[in-house]
Structures are given as structure tokens and as C-alpha cells.
Write a protein that holds these residues in place. Structure first.
Motif, PDB file in Angstrom:
ATOM      1  N   ALA A 142       0.852  -1.208   0.000  1.00 40.59           N
ATOM      2  CA  ALA A 142       0.000   0.000   0.000  1.00 40.59           C
ATOM      3  C   ALA A 142       0.881   1.249   0.000  1.00 40.59           C
ATOM      4  O   ALA A 142       0.653   2.191   0.763  1.00 40.59           O
ATOM      5  CB  ALA A 142      -0.945  -0.002   1.199  1.00 40.59           C
ATOM      6  N   SER A 143       1.876   1.258  -0.858  1.00 45.60           N
ATOM      7  CA  SER A 143       2.805   2.379  -0.906  1.00 45.60           C
ATOM      8  C   SER A 143       2.139   3.626  -1.476  1.00 45.60           C
ATOM      9  O   SER A 143       1.398   3.560  -2.461  1.00 45.60           O
ATOM     10  CB  SER A 143       4.019   2.025  -1.766  1.00 45.60           C
ATOM     11  OG  SER A 143       4.879   3.147  -1.878  1.00 45.60           O
ATOM     12  N   HIS A 144       2.444   4.751  -0.859  1.00 43.82           N
ATOM     13  CA  HIS A 144       1.886   6.026  -1.308  1.00 43.82           C
ATOM     14  C   HIS A 144       2.514   6.514  -2.602  1.00 43.82           C
ATOM     15  O   HIS A 144       2.061   7.514  -3.170  1.00 43.82           O
ATOM     16  CB  HIS A 144       2.056   7.097  -0.217  1.00 43.82           C
ATOM     17  CG  HIS A 144       3.482   7.337   0.165  1.00 43.82           C
ATOM     18  ND1 HIS A 144       4.204   6.436   0.926  1.00 43.82           N
ATOM     19  CD2 HIS A 144       4.339   8.354  -0.105  1.00 43.82           C
ATOM     20  CE1 HIS A 144       5.431   6.904   1.104  1.00 43.82           C
ATOM     21  NE2 HIS A 144       5.542   8.044   0.490  1.00 43.82           N
ATOM     22  N   ILE A 145       3.565   5.849  -3.078  1.00 48.04           N
ATOM     23  CA  ILE A 145       4.180   6.256  -4.344  1.00 48.04           C
ATOM     24  C   ILE A 145       4.045   5.189  -5.430  1.00 48.04           C
ATOM     25  O   ILE A 145       4.695   5.278  -6.466  1.00 48.04           O
ATOM     26  CB  ILE A 145       5.669   6.631  -4.163  1.00 48.04           C
ATOM     27  CG1 ILE A 145       6.486   5.447  -3.634  1.00 48.04           C
ATOM     28  CG2 ILE A 145       5.830   7.851  -3.279  1.00 48.04           C
ATOM     29  CD1 ILE A 145       7.985   5.662  -3.733  1.00 48.04           C
ATOM     30  N   ALA A 146       3.180   4.211  -5.212  1.00 41.55           N
ATOM     31  CA  ALA A 146       3.018   3.149  -6.214  1.00 41.55           C
ATOM     32  C   ALA A 146       2.601   3.719  -7.566  1.00 41.55           C
ATOM     33  O   ALA A 146       3.080   3.276  -8.619  1.00 41.55           O
ATOM     34  CB  ALA A 146       2.000   2.120  -5.724  1.00 41.55           C
ATOM     35  N   SER A 147       1.728   4.716  -7.554  1.00 41.77           N
ATOM     36  CA  SER A 147       1.251   5.264  -8.833  1.00 41.77           C
ATOM     37  C   SER A 147       2.345   6.009  -9.584  1.00 41.77           C
ATOM     38  O   SER A 147       2.246   6.194 -10.796  1.00 41.77           O
ATOM     39  CB  SER A 147       0.057   6.193  -8.605  1.00 41.77           C
ATOM     40  OG  SER A 147       0.404   7.317  -7.823  1.00 41.77           O
ATOM     41  N   TYR A 148       3.390   6.437  -8.880  1.00 41.66           N
ATOM     42  CA  TYR A 148       4.521   7.071  -9.565  1.00 41.66           C
ATOM     43  C   TYR A 148       5.124   6.130 -10.606  1.00 41.66           C
ATOM     44  O   TYR A 148       5.657   6.576 -11.622  1.00 41.66           O
ATOM     45  CB  TYR A 148       5.620   7.408  -8.556  1.00 41.66           C
ATOM     46  CG  TYR A 148       5.450   8.686  -7.785  1.00 41.66           C
ATOM     47  CD1 TYR A 148       4.290   9.435  -7.839  1.00 41.66           C
ATOM     48  CD2 TYR A 148       6.486   9.163  -6.981  1.00 41.66           C
ATOM     49  CE1 TYR A 148       4.151  10.605  -7.130  1.00 41.66           C
ATOM     50  CE2 TYR A 148       6.351  10.339  -6.260  1.00 41.66           C
ATOM     51  CZ  TYR A 148       5.181  11.058  -6.337  1.00 41.66           C
ATOM     52  OH  TYR A 148       5.054  12.210  -5.630  1.00 41.66           O
ATOM     53  N   PHE A 149       5.090   4.836 -10.289  1.00 40.87           N
ATOM     54  CA  PHE A 149       5.802   3.851 -11.114  1.00 40.87           C
ATOM     55  C   PHE A 149       4.832   2.857 -11.758  1.00 40.87           C
ATOM     56  O   PHE A 149       5.195   1.716 -12.037  1.00 40.87           O
ATOM     57  CB  PHE A 149       6.845   3.141 -10.258  1.00 40.87           C
ATOM     58  CG  PHE A 149       7.808   4.100  -9.610  1.00 40.87           C
ATOM     59  CD1 PHE A 149       8.743   4.786 -10.366  1.00 40.87           C
ATOM     60  CD2 PHE A 149       7.729   4.367  -8.246  1.00 40.87           C
ATOM     61  CE1 PHE A 149       9.610   5.701  -9.778  1.00 40.87           C
ATOM     62  CE2 PHE A 149       8.597   5.277  -7.647  1.00 40.87           C
ATOM     63  CZ  PHE A 149       9.535   5.952  -8.414  1.00 40.87           C
ATOM     64  N   SER A 150       3.615   3.328 -12.007  1.00 40.91           N
ATOM     65  CA  SER A 150       2.601   2.455 -12.605  1.00 40.91           C
ATOM     66  C   SER A 150       2.972   2.024 -14.016  1.00 40.91           C
ATOM     67  O   SER A 150       2.456   1.020 -14.526  1.00 40.91           O
ATOM     68  CB  SER A 150       1.244   3.169 -12.614  1.00 40.91           C
ATOM     69  OG  SER A 150       1.331   4.401 -13.330  1.00 40.91           O
ATOM     70  N   ASN A 151       3.871   2.766 -14.671  1.00 43.32           N
ATOM     71  CA  ASN A 151       4.307   2.403 -16.028  1.00 43.32           C
ATOM     72  C   ASN A 151       5.415   1.356 -16.037  1.00 43.32           C
ATOM     73  O   ASN A 151       5.836   0.912 -17.112  1.00 43.32           O
ATOM     74  CB  ASN A 151       4.802   3.644 -16.772  1.00 43.32           C
ATOM     75  CG  ASN A 151       3.657   4.431 -17.392  1.00 43.32           C
ATOM     76  OD1 ASN A 151       2.559   3.932 -17.519  1.00 43.32           O
ATOM     77  ND2 ASN A 151       3.928   5.669 -17.757  1.00 43.32           N
TER      78      ASN A 151
END
Length: 523
Positions: A142-151
Motif C-alpha cells: 500500500a505504498s503512497h508512491i506506487a502510482s509514480y511507477f505504474s508504467n
């Protein structure tokens, strides 16, 4: 003749004695001066290289992959390193990676520095990089920066010190996102031993975590094996928790601490004190009002728009921030051309009659009752809540203020358990953070329940558009749409103030890093 000659000889002997005496005295003077200089140098070297910092909040945890609170970031950013970082000019430069290359638009290959050790003595390898980012992307983290690296489609270990990131699309934000303090490289062994990293911290950064005494202090000590030669200069850093600003003000005045952040009002009080330097800079932060958009009546955009029109942002600037702030949107003005001119937007015009009309259209002609939740330990948040309470009353909205402690506030934010929440966010160093991270349907920090397919498409396109001019047009459109839909009300971007004792050398706060202390020393 004889007597005259004897007299001359006697005179020459006397002059010789005087000359010798003068020479001897001069030599002694010079020697004393040299000794004095040596003493001064020795005294300087004897100064205890311990920096004492007063913090306004207790850390919310130390796991960089899980904890976004600034009270935590300011500490774990000194303990961990990432692949790359920003220099003082916000240019991406090497950190754990000594170099990188792009075989194509969707592939990045990083070569690590060899011989770098975690603070427990384990060597950093490409496997650690792979593990760290797979942990960030793991839903269970549940990392708060997961969407940073969604690619990121896959991560390959090419060699002991070489790691390859394969992206699903070109990503204009990838390198800048890697500079985030939370994109830290961690030791798998430490994670597995402890379950997570909330109470421990074993990184590769300039300082090593030593001790955390709850509600008191956090101690860091110098990493003698830090991979950048000559850094850090300090032997120890102590972060004292002082939630009351009056306590921090007193501590910096008496020399109990060397450095602390202050509000504009407190900065004014000590601006003329000889032993204290007040450093200011325009922040990348903005204050906001967050709405749970799935809760009535806030699920209606017209209600949120009415609250925006009833909000006098200039009054917030003048009263809450002592005039030392600028009206802001989701992208702070300090980000330059990425930020739009929000003050010309219709919903920033503080139009009470139009606000009442929108409430009537939404079925709330007589207004409604609502609770504004805020952190009790941040005066600016409490002051903002009180001012909004007064302003919204003009359109029939009766607001009760609920003040909660920091730990409960973090839980309230992450669980969206408040209808209205006052807070502060950082725009980051790329508009993707401000717009995608916080407001895309799948954004890691979209805690508001906000979703809009048109908006999602815009920020997705902006993320993969490499041409800067085209990106700017996309993000301008996204900002205007976000203001129209108003899942948050964006208020002001404040100046930041740091009070520093004159015994602290080479402390320079930057908008993107207000707490860089690797070059700091004491004199």
C-alpha cells in the motif's frame, strides 16, 4: 686612537646585543601569533559537530515506502538513498546509480556504484534495487508512491551492479519520480526481519538511525562509510519533538537547538536577533480543503463550487500567513510555467451571491451543517479552519471545527474518515505529482474518492508526453478541469521560514529540499 677604537668596538657590541634582543623579541611575537592561530584552529576542530533540530511533529513512522508524512520524510531522507537525486538547480544527478542510459524511450538501465554498504554492512546490489521497487509496487505494501511507477512493466537484474527498468510507455516523469525520498533502496533482510520499516531504518544515506524516543527525540549519527567523500560534516543530528511553536521559538533563542522551522509571525519576532539568521524561501507547498466527494452534500460539484466562491483566499494569505503567501492552485506558483493563473478563474472570485445561487440549484438554499477537521498541532491549519468557518457562514453553511492529534490526523487523511479536512500538500517537482498522484482515480494519494474519466485521460496523456510544450498544454487543461470539479479547494502557497543559529555553517534551504544538511557543520 686606542681609546677611540675601543669605544667603537664597545658601541658595535652594544648595537649587536640590542639587535639580537629585537630579533629575539620579534621571533617570539611571531611564534605567539602562530601558536594563537593553531589554538584557534584546534578550538574550531574541538567544536562538537552535533546539530540539534526542533521539529513541529512526531514522526508517523520510518518506512519510506509507506509513510508520506513530512515529520517522517525529514528523518528517513537522511538515512536512505535512491538511485538518483536532485542537485541545487533541480537537475537529476547520480546517487546510488553512478550512471544510466536509455536504449529506447521505454527502457532505463542503471549502473550502481560498487562497494556501497547498507548501515548493517550488507553490500548494495541490483537485487536490492529490484526488491525495493517490487515492494513499492506490491499492493500489500500500500505504498503512497506506487502510482509514480505504474508504467513499470518489469525490472531485470542485468548484473550484480546493473538493473534495467522496462516501461509500458515512455514516461516523462520517471527520472524525477526516482528523486523522491520515498523511492529509497532498502535491504530485504531488514524488511523480512522486522515485517516493515516503521520502527527501524537501515539505509545507505549520510546518517545512520540510532534511537527514537517517543514524543521526545530521534538520534542519527554519521555514516563513516558514506559513499560520497567528505560528507556528512556532522557527527550527529538530534531531532527534538516540540509541537508548540512557543517552545521552538524559545529553544532557538536560548541556543537549546540550532535550527527550526517557524511561521511568518514568529520569524518576525526574531528577525533582528544577532545570533540568529532567518532564512526564507518560496515553498512548493500549498494549503488545501479536502472533500470526501462520496459524502452528501459534498458529492455534488455545485456544493463544492459554492464553497470555493465563498472562500476568500486573499484573507487567508493576509490573516493566516501574515501576507507571506501567494494564492495557489494544485500546482504551486513556484513551479513557474507549469502553474496556471488561478486568480483569473471564475471559482476564485469570492462571489457570495453566485455561491448562494449554486447552493440553491443543488437543493441547499438554506445551507447545511458540516464538520471541518484539522490537525491541532499546526496553527496555520487551525487558523484556516476558523477563517473558513466565518466565511462559509455567509452562505448559510454552519461549520463545526474538530481538532485532532497528528497520528489520528494521518489516519483520518488516509482513511477519508472526515467530510472536510484542512491540510497541506507538496506540488512536487513535476506537475504529475500534483495532478496524477493526488487526483487520478488510481492515484496513490487520491484519498477523496474523486474520479473523472476526462480528467484521468488528460493526466495519463501528460505523463507519457515527452515534448514539454505539449505537456504544458495538457496540464493547463487538467488544472482548469480540476478547479471546475473542485474535489479540493486549493488555497495559498506560503513562504517557508527556517531559524538558524549563527554557529551553523553552510545551511541552504531549497524549495525542493528545505532540509539538506550533508554540507552543514558547526563553528
Amino acid at each position: 686612537m686606542f681609546k677611540r677604537k675601543g669605544f667603537l668596538v664597545s658601541l658595535l657590541i652594544l648595537l649587536g646585543i640590542l639587535l639580537a634582543a629585537c630579533t629575539s623579541e620579534g621571533e617570539n611575537d611571531n611564534s605567539d601569533s602562530q601558536n594563537e592561530g593553531a589554538d584557534d584552529q584546534e578550538a574550531a576542530e574541538d567544536v562538537e559537530q552535533v546539530l540539534k533540530i526542533a521539529n513541529d511533529q512526531e514522526p508517523a513512522g520510518l518506512d519510506p515506502h509507506k509513510t508520506p508524512a513530512h515529520s517522517s520524510v525529514r528523518i528517513y531522507s537522511q538515512v536512505y538513498s535512491g538511485l538518483v537525486t536532485f542537485d541545487e538547480n533541480m537537475e537529476v544527478v547520480p546517487d546510488l546509480a553512478e550512471e544510466w542510459n536509455q536504449p529506447d524511450d521505454s527502457t532505463y538501465v542503471f549502473t550502481l556504484r560498487e562497494g556501497v554498504q547498507f548501515h548493517n554492512g550488507n553490500e548494495v546490489t541490483a537485487e536490492d534495487v529490484k526488491y525495493s521497487f517490487e515492494r513499492i509496487l506490491d499492493e500489500e505494501t500500500a505504498s503512497h508512491i506506487a502510482s509514480y511507477f505504474s508504467n513499470v512493466e518489469s525490472i531485470e537484474v542485468v548484473g550484480d551492479y546493473e538493473v534495467q527498468f522496462n516501461l509500458s510507455n515512455p514516461d516523462a516523469t520517471f527520472l524525477s519520480n526516482l528523486t523522491n525520498a520515498s523511492a529509497a533502496i532498502v535491504d530485504q533482510e531488514v524488511v523480512e526481519e522486522n515485517g516493515d520499516l516503521q520502527q527501524v531504518a537501515v539505509g545507505t544515506g549520510p546518517f545512520k538511525f540510532e534511537e527514537w524516543v517517543a514524543d521526545n527525540r530521534v538520534n542519527l549519527v554519521k555514516n563513516e562509510d558514506y559513499f560520497i567523500e567528505g560528507q556528512p560534516k556532522l557527527d550527529e543530528v538530534i531531532y527534538y519533538t516540540m509541537k508548540e511553536e512557543s517552545a521552538r521559538l524559545s529553544a532557538i533563542r536560548t541556543g537549546e537547538v540550532d535550527l527550526t522551522t517557524l511561521t511568518a509571525q514568529s520569524a518576525d519576532l526574531i528577525s533582528n536577533e544577532e545570533e540568529i539568521d532567518v532564512k526564507d524561501y518560496q515553498s512548493l507547498e500549498y494549503s488545501y480543503v479536502g472533500f470526501n466527494v462520496n459524502s452528501e452534500p459534498l458529492d455534488d460539484p455545485k456544493v463544492r463550487q459554492a464553497l470555493s466562491l465563498a472562500t476568500d483566499r486573499q484573507a487567508i494569505t493576509d490573516i493566516v500567513w501574515n501576507g507571506d503567501a501567494v494564492v495557489s492552485g494544485p500546482v504551486a506558483p513556484s513551479m513557474g510555467d507549469w502553474s496556471i493563473d488561478v486568480e483569473s478563474h471564475e471559482l476564485y472570485q469570492n462571489d457570495i451571491e453566485q455561491a448562494k445561487a449554486l447552493l440553491e440549484e443543488a437543493g441547499y438554499a438554506d445551507g447545511f451543517d458540516i464538520t471541518i477537521t484539522t490537525a491541532s498541532t499546526y496553527d496555520d491549519m487551525v487558523d484556516t479552519a476558523q477563517l473558513l468557518q466565518q466565511q462559509w457562514e455567509e452562505i448559510g453553511v454552519s461549520a463545526e471545527i474538530k481538532q485532532i492529534e497528528w497520528g489520528e490526523y494521518i489516519d483520518t487523511w488516509s482513511n477519508t474518515s472526515a467530510d472536510v479536512l484542512i491540510g497541506r500538500n507538496g506540488s512536487g517537482t513535476d506537475p504529475d505529482r500534483a495532478l496524477n498522484y493526488f487526483f487520478h482515480t488510481d492515484g496513490s494519494a487520491n484519498v477523496w474518492g474523486f474520479t473523472n474519466s476526462e480528467y484521468d485521460s488528460l493526466v495519463e496523456e501528460g505523463k507519457v508526453t515527452v515534448d514539454q510544450g505539449e505537456r504544458q498544454e495538457i496540464y493547463n487543461e487538467a488544472q482548469n478541469l480540476l478547479l471546475d470539479l473542485s474535489p479540493n479547494l486549493f488555497l495559498v502557497s506560503p513562504m517557508k521560514y527556517v531559524a538558524v543559529r549563527d554557529s551553523v555553517v553552510d545551511f541552504v534551504p531549497y524549495p525542493h529540499d528545505g532540509e539538506d544538511i550533508v554540507e552543514v557543520s558547526k563553528q
